[in-house]
Design a protein around this motif. Structure first.
Motif, PDB file in Angstrom:
ATOM      1  N   LYS A   1    -103.584 -12.804  -0.338  1.00 54.92           N
ATOM      2  CA  LYS A   1    -102.400 -12.019  -0.671  1.00 54.92           C
ATOM      3  C   LYS A   1    -102.613 -11.255  -1.987  1.00 54.92           C
ATOM      4  CE  LYS A   1     -97.415 -12.481  -1.515  1.00 54.92           C
ATOM      5  NZ  LYS A   1     -96.267 -13.438  -1.546  1.00 54.92           N
ATOM      6  N   THR A   2    -103.172 -11.934  -2.991  1.00 53.71           N
ATOM      7  CA  THR A   2    -103.412 -11.283  -4.283  1.00 53.71           C
ATOM      8  C   THR A   2    -104.346 -10.086  -4.136  1.00 53.71           C
ATOM      9  OG1 THR A   2    -103.096 -13.353  -5.493  1.00 53.71           O
ATOM     10  CG2 THR A   2    -104.345 -11.621  -6.602  1.00 53.71           C
ATOM     11  N   ALA A   3    -105.461 -10.286  -3.438  1.00 58.74           N
ATOM     12  CA  ALA A   3    -106.466  -9.223  -3.309  1.00 58.74           C
ATOM     13  C   ALA A   3    -105.953  -8.059  -2.468  1.00 58.74           C
ATOM     14  CB  ALA A   3    -107.745  -9.790  -2.704  1.00 58.74           C
ATOM     15  N   LEU A   4    -105.325  -8.363  -1.330  1.00 56.88           N
ATOM     16  CA  LEU A   4    -104.915  -7.288  -0.423  1.00 56.88           C
ATOM     17  C   LEU A   4    -103.718  -6.504  -0.963  1.00 56.88           C
ATOM     18  CD1 LEU A   4    -105.388  -9.002   3.053  1.00 56.88           C
ATOM     19  CD2 LEU A   4    -106.903  -7.395   1.881  1.00 56.88           C
ATOM     20  N   LEU A   5    -102.784  -7.168  -1.646  1.00 58.59           N
ATOM     21  CA  LEU A   5    -101.667  -6.433  -2.241  1.00 58.59           C
ATOM     22  C   LEU A   5    -102.142  -5.524  -3.374  1.00 58.59           C
ATOM     23  CD1 LEU A   5     -98.718  -9.027  -2.309  1.00 58.59           C
ATOM     24  CD2 LEU A   5     -99.026  -7.056  -0.786  1.00 58.59           C
ATOM     25  N   ALA A   6    -103.104  -6.010  -4.145  1.00 60.48           N
ATOM     26  CA  ALA A   6    -103.668  -5.166  -5.206  1.00 60.48           C
ATOM     27  C   ALA A   6    -104.381  -3.965  -4.603  1.00 60.48           C
ATOM     28  CB  ALA A   6    -104.627  -5.979  -6.062  1.00 60.48           C
ATOM     29  N   SER A   7    -105.078  -4.196  -3.486  1.00 60.23           N
ATOM     30  CA  SER A   7    -105.760  -3.098  -2.792  1.00 60.23           C
ATOM     31  C   SER A   7    -104.749  -2.101  -2.234  1.00 60.23           C
ATOM     32  CB  SER A   7    -106.610  -3.673  -1.647  1.00 60.23           C
ATOM     33  OG  SER A   7    -107.211  -2.648  -0.911  1.00 60.23           O
ATOM     34  N   LEU A   8    -103.678  -2.626  -1.677  1.00 63.62           N
ATOM     35  CA  LEU A   8    -102.644  -1.766  -1.092  1.00 63.62           C
ATOM     36  C   LEU A   8    -101.983  -0.875  -2.143  1.00 63.62           C
ATOM     37  CD1 LEU A   8    -101.133  -1.184   1.580  1.00 63.62           C
ATOM     38  CD2 LEU A   8     -99.513  -2.990   0.937  1.00 63.62           C
ATOM     39  N   ALA A   9    -101.983  -1.347  -3.390  1.00 72.29           N
ATOM     40  CA  ALA A   9    -101.318  -0.604  -4.467  1.00 72.29           C
ATOM     41  C   ALA A   9    -102.155   0.560  -5.002  1.00 72.29           C
ATOM     42  CB  ALA A   9    -100.984  -1.562  -5.615  1.00 72.29           C
ATOM     43  N   ILE A  10    -103.425   0.659  -4.584  1.00 68.96           N
ATOM     44  CA  ILE A  10    -104.279   1.759  -5.053  1.00 68.96           C
ATOM     45  C   ILE A  10    -103.770   3.074  -4.464  1.00 68.96           C
ATOM     46  CG2 ILE A  10    -106.609   2.700  -5.122  1.00 68.96           C
ATOM     47  CD1 ILE A  10    -106.325   0.139  -6.711  1.00 68.96           C
ATOM     48  N   ASP A  11    -103.504   4.041  -5.319  1.00 72.94           N
ATOM     49  CA  ASP A  11    -103.005   5.354  -4.885  1.00 72.94           C
ATOM     50  C   ASP A  11    -104.179   6.338  -4.852  1.00 72.94           C
ATOM     51  OD1 ASP A  11    -101.753   7.718  -4.363  1.00 72.94           O
ATOM     52  OD2 ASP A  11    -100.323   7.604  -6.028  1.00 72.94           O
ATOM     53  N   CYS A  12    -104.689   6.592  -3.639  1.00 72.00           N
ATOM     54  CA  CYS A  12    -105.838   7.486  -3.496  1.00 72.00           C
ATOM     55  C   CYS A  12    -105.462   8.960  -3.622  1.00 72.00           C
ATOM     56  CB  CYS A  12    -106.525   7.242  -2.158  1.00 72.00           C
ATOM     57  SG  CYS A  12    -107.321   5.622  -2.052  1.00 72.00           S
ATOM     58  N   GLU A  13    -104.174   9.237  -3.663  1.00 62.94           N
ATOM     59  CA  GLU A  13    -103.760  10.620  -3.914  1.00 62.94           C
ATOM     60  C   GLU A  13    -103.839  10.915  -5.411  1.00 62.94           C
ATOM     61  OE1 GLU A  13    -103.075  12.869  -1.680  1.00 62.94           O
ATOM     62  OE2 GLU A  13    -103.308  11.496   0.017  1.00 62.94           O
ATOM     63  N   ALA A  14    -103.480   9.909  -6.198  1.00 61.33           N
ATOM     64  CA  ALA A  14    -103.528  10.086  -7.651  1.00 61.33           C
ATOM     65  C   ALA A  14    -104.942   9.912  -8.196  1.00 61.33           C
ATOM     66  CB  ALA A  14    -102.581   9.092  -8.327  1.00 61.33           C
ATOM     67  N   ASP A  15    -105.724   9.023  -7.588  1.00 62.11           N
ATOM     68  CA  ASP A  15    -107.107   8.781  -8.005  1.00 62.11           C
ATOM     69  C   ASP A  15    -108.017   9.162  -6.839  1.00 62.11           C
ATOM     70  OD1 ASP A  15    -109.557   7.857  -8.843  1.00 62.11           O
ATOM     71  OD2 ASP A  15    -108.827   5.906  -9.546  1.00 62.11           O
ATOM     72  N   LEU A  16    -108.680  10.287  -6.978  1.00 57.71           N
ATOM     73  CA  LEU A  16    -109.511  10.810  -5.892  1.00 57.71           C
ATOM     74  C   LEU A  16    -110.936  10.286  -5.908  1.00 57.71           C
ATOM     75  CD1 LEU A  16    -108.351  14.550  -6.001  1.00 57.71           C
ATOM     76  CD2 LEU A  16    -107.490  12.709  -4.539  1.00 57.71           C
ATOM     77  N   SER A  17    -111.234   9.347  -6.764  1.00 59.43           N
ATOM     78  CA  SER A  17    -112.607   8.844  -6.896  1.00 59.43           C
ATOM     79  C   SER A  17    -113.022   8.025  -5.672  1.00 59.43           C
ATOM     80  CB  SER A  17    -112.746   7.982  -8.149  1.00 59.43           C
ATOM     81  OG  SER A  17    -112.018   6.768  -8.007  1.00 59.43           O
ATOM     82  N   PHE A  18    -114.330   7.968  -5.464  1.00 59.50           N
ATOM     83  CA  PHE A  18    -114.862   7.146  -4.371  1.00 59.50           C
ATOM     84  C   PHE A  18    -114.550   5.669  -4.610  1.00 59.50           C
ATOM     85  CE2 PHE A  18    -117.441  10.907  -3.606  1.00 59.50           C
ATOM     86  CZ  PHE A  18    -117.591  10.915  -2.221  1.00 59.50           C
ATOM     87  N   PHE A  19    -114.578   5.247  -5.875  1.00 59.79           N
ATOM     88  CA  PHE A  19    -114.328   3.840  -6.152  1.00 59.79           C
ATOM     89  C   PHE A  19    -112.882   3.457  -5.838  1.00 59.79           C
ATOM     90  CE2 PHE A  19    -113.800   0.261  -9.360  1.00 59.79           C
ATOM     91  CZ  PHE A  19    -114.406  -0.672  -8.546  1.00 59.79           C
ATOM     92  N   ALA A  20    -111.961   4.366  -6.078  1.00 60.26           N
ATOM     93  CA  ALA A  20    -110.569   4.100  -5.710  1.00 60.26           C
ATOM     94  C   ALA A  20    -110.454   3.936  -4.197  1.00 60.26           C
ATOM     95  CB  ALA A  20    -109.664   5.231  -6.196  1.00 60.26           C
ATOM     96  N   PHE A  21    -111.137   4.790  -3.449  1.00 57.54           N
ATOM     97  CA  PHE A  21    -111.107   4.703  -1.993  1.00 57.54           C
ATOM     98  C   PHE A  21    -111.728   3.383  -1.521  1.00 57.54           C
ATOM     99  CE2 PHE A  21    -112.126   6.084   2.378  1.00 57.54           C
ATOM    100  CZ  PHE A  21    -110.918   6.709   2.720  1.00 57.54           C
ATOM    101  N   ALA A  22    -112.783   2.948  -2.225  1.00 55.79           N
ATOM    102  CA  ALA A  22    -113.428   1.680  -1.881  1.00 55.79           C
ATOM    103  C   ALA A  22    -112.499   0.499  -2.154  1.00 55.79           C
ATOM    104  CB  ALA A  22    -114.724   1.528  -2.671  1.00 55.79           C
TER     105      ALA A  22
END
Length: 537
Positions: A344-365
């Motif tokens: 739950k901790t890992a996946l919710l943190a992943s879900l919170a990544i905004d790939c529109e605001a951060d266009l980097s490959f690492f954000a997408f990863a």
């Protein structure tokens, strides 16, 4: 002319060695069709001993000619490399000679029991004569001793002056070998127990050590270890990271040895290298763990030496019996994979990544790799190397990703299709992937030269693991990336996923030959994945 033994004939009081030369080996003997050598007026025992050595001499030339089309040696100059032996090598050669002569002569004498008493008397006189001459210190060793010594020099391609301390040592050791041989054969022919060694060089432990120390091969040029490794790689075509790891291991061995000659490497060398790798630092801590040394170092050079043996570059594999004991790990954690709370901790943190605001490959990863691993059980490297074109749809509308060696590395070297969980599609993974081109999770333009052994997708996986740790998931017994693979299989068992389908999805090996047959349709894996519980909170 009377035949006395194989290739040995007697005419009057003299003995002659005669052996026919096959056509393919005649260039090595100057074109002659029969090799003849007279031993003169010597005892039958001496003549048989020399016939054995000369027979081996011819056989070596025959083998070389057969294997190489035409022998590069000549009957007057058998070997290509001259070298000066040390005392240890001389003693090793004398023991080898002793065993060969003892075995051959014992078989012959057993067939001639009627003359056993005469042989016992001859051996006694030989022992007395050798001792008398060697104790006299009056110059030359007995003729037979010098003859055997010169035969060993030729057979081993040594360069030893006819006078000087090394020649004295050689003849001394040969003379002691004659005494040991005489004592052993007298005991055998007289039905007595084998005597104690006549010299420390014939102690049982010396013969045991010889078995683990390959004799110098006079036919071989030095075989550079790095060249062996390059040839192995050229034939096996391993993955780039394997090339990098095994090259590191071999360089470590070469540094330890202080040379690069595969023919000189012994089992003792490998053990010493292994022990050095396992040594502790000043704080009493191991620099490398036992598993690392076993799999990453000793395990890396073992198949390379084995390949060299199979390709007749060296005689034996010095690594074959060397083992590294790995302690059984003690697990304080019950779960191999993520717990519910950790997932739950890992996946919710992943879900919170905004790939529109951060266009980097690492954000997408960070946004998609944890979810992909959670819903497919794939190895993180397999997902991290995905390209936009690897996200596809079947004719009947099932979305899947194809894991293929073409995109990077794939354990086993085969492609497979893995259906996507409906939740991944609903969250927008397919739509996001189709907006991109090329690798999804790294920028190939940032690839550094010479980084094939540590590819970009592997670095991405490592960075994602570090990010997961930063979320507070710090249990060292949990692998941040591989933990998803364990959890997927645990949950798949819990919901009753078909084992064949589960193994196809995760690319685990089949349990038997039957399981290796046939394929699993994407629609089968799709139905199984659809029944996999959603991660929703």
């Amino acid at each position: 002319m009377q035949r006395v033994a194989r290739y040995l004939y007697r005419r009057g009081n003299g003995y002659t060695f005669r052996r026919n030369i096959p056509a393919y080996a005649r260039p090595a003997f100057g074109g002659i069709t029969e090799y003849v050598r007279s031993f003169g007026d010597v005892t039958e025992t001496k003549a048989k001993a020399q016939a054995i050595l000369l027979g081996e001499h011819c056989t070596r030339l025959f083998d070389e000619a057969r294997n190489k089309g035409q022998s590069k040696s000549k009957s007057s100059d058998i070997f290509r490399i001259k070298r000066t032996p040390d005392g240890e090598e001389i003693e090793h050669a004398v023991r080898t000679w002793l065993i060969k002569i003892e075995t051959s002569m014992s078989e012959t004498l057993l067939m001639e029991r009627a003359s056993a008493d005469q042989h016992v008397r001859d051996l006694g006189r030989l022992d007395v004569e050798v001792v008398r001459v060697m104790r006299s210190r009056g110059g030359n060793a007995p003729l037979m001793t010098r003859w055997i010594a010169e035969t060993l020099v030729e057979a081993n391609d040594w360069t030893i002056p006819t006078d000087g301390p090394l020649r004295v040592l050689l003849e001394d050791r040969v003379a002691r070998g004659q005494r040991e041989l005489a004592a052993r054969q007298r005991a055998e022919l007289s039905w007595e127990d084998q005597p104690r060694p006549t010299h420390r060089m014939f102690a049982p432990e010396e013969f045991s050590r010889d078995k683990d120390t390959p004799a110098a091969n006079p036919y071989r040029q030095p075989v550079p270890l790095k060249e062996v490794l390059e040839q192995y790689f050229a034939e096996q075509e391993p993955a780039a990271n394997t090339v990098k790891k095994w090259t590191t291991a071999l360089n470590s061995l070469i540094e330890h040895l202080g040379h690069d000659d595969a023919t000189r490497v012994t089992a003792d060398d490998i053990v010493a290298w292994k022990n050095g790798l396992l040594a502790t630092n000043d704080n009493g801590e191991r620099v490398r763990g036992q598993r690392t040394v076993r799999d990453g170092y000793v395990g890396a050079v073992r198949p390379v030496f084995e390949w060299a043996v199979s390709n007749r570059l060296i005689e034996t594999n010095p690594v074959i019996k060397v083992r590294v004991s790995v302690p059984r790990p003690i697990r304080m954690r019950a779960e191999k994979g993520y717990t519910d709370a950790e997932a739950k901790t890992a996946l919710l943190a992943s879900l919170a990544i905004d790939c529109e605001a951060d266009l980097s490959f690492f954000a997408f990863a960070r946004r998609w790799l944890p979810w992909l691993c959670a819903y497919t059980g794939a190895r993180v490297g397999e997902m991290a190397q995905l390209r936009a074109e690897d996200v596809a749809q079947t004719d009947d509308g099932i979305w899947y990703v194809i894991v293929t060696p073409e995109a990077g590395t794939q354990k086993g070297g085969f492609a497979r299709k893995v259906a996507l969980h409906p939740h991944l599609i609903e969250m927008g993974f397919v739509a996001a992937a189709r907006k991109r081109s090329g690798p999804l999770f790294y920028d190939p333009k940032r690839r550094r030269a010479g980084s094939t052994g540590n590819p970009q997708h592997k670095k991405v996986a490592q960075r994602v693991a570090e990010w997961v740790r930063s979320l507070g998931i710090t249990d060292k017994e949990l692998q941040p990336n591989h933990g998803w693979r364990h959890r997927f299989i645990t949950v798949a068992r819990d919901v009753g996923m078909d084992p064949d389908v589960r193994r196809e999805i995760t690319a685990h090996a089949a349990k038997d030959q039957h399981g290796e047959y046939g394929d699993v349709f994407v629609r089968n894996s799709s139905r199984a994945i659809a029944n996999f519980p959603r991660y929703e909170w």
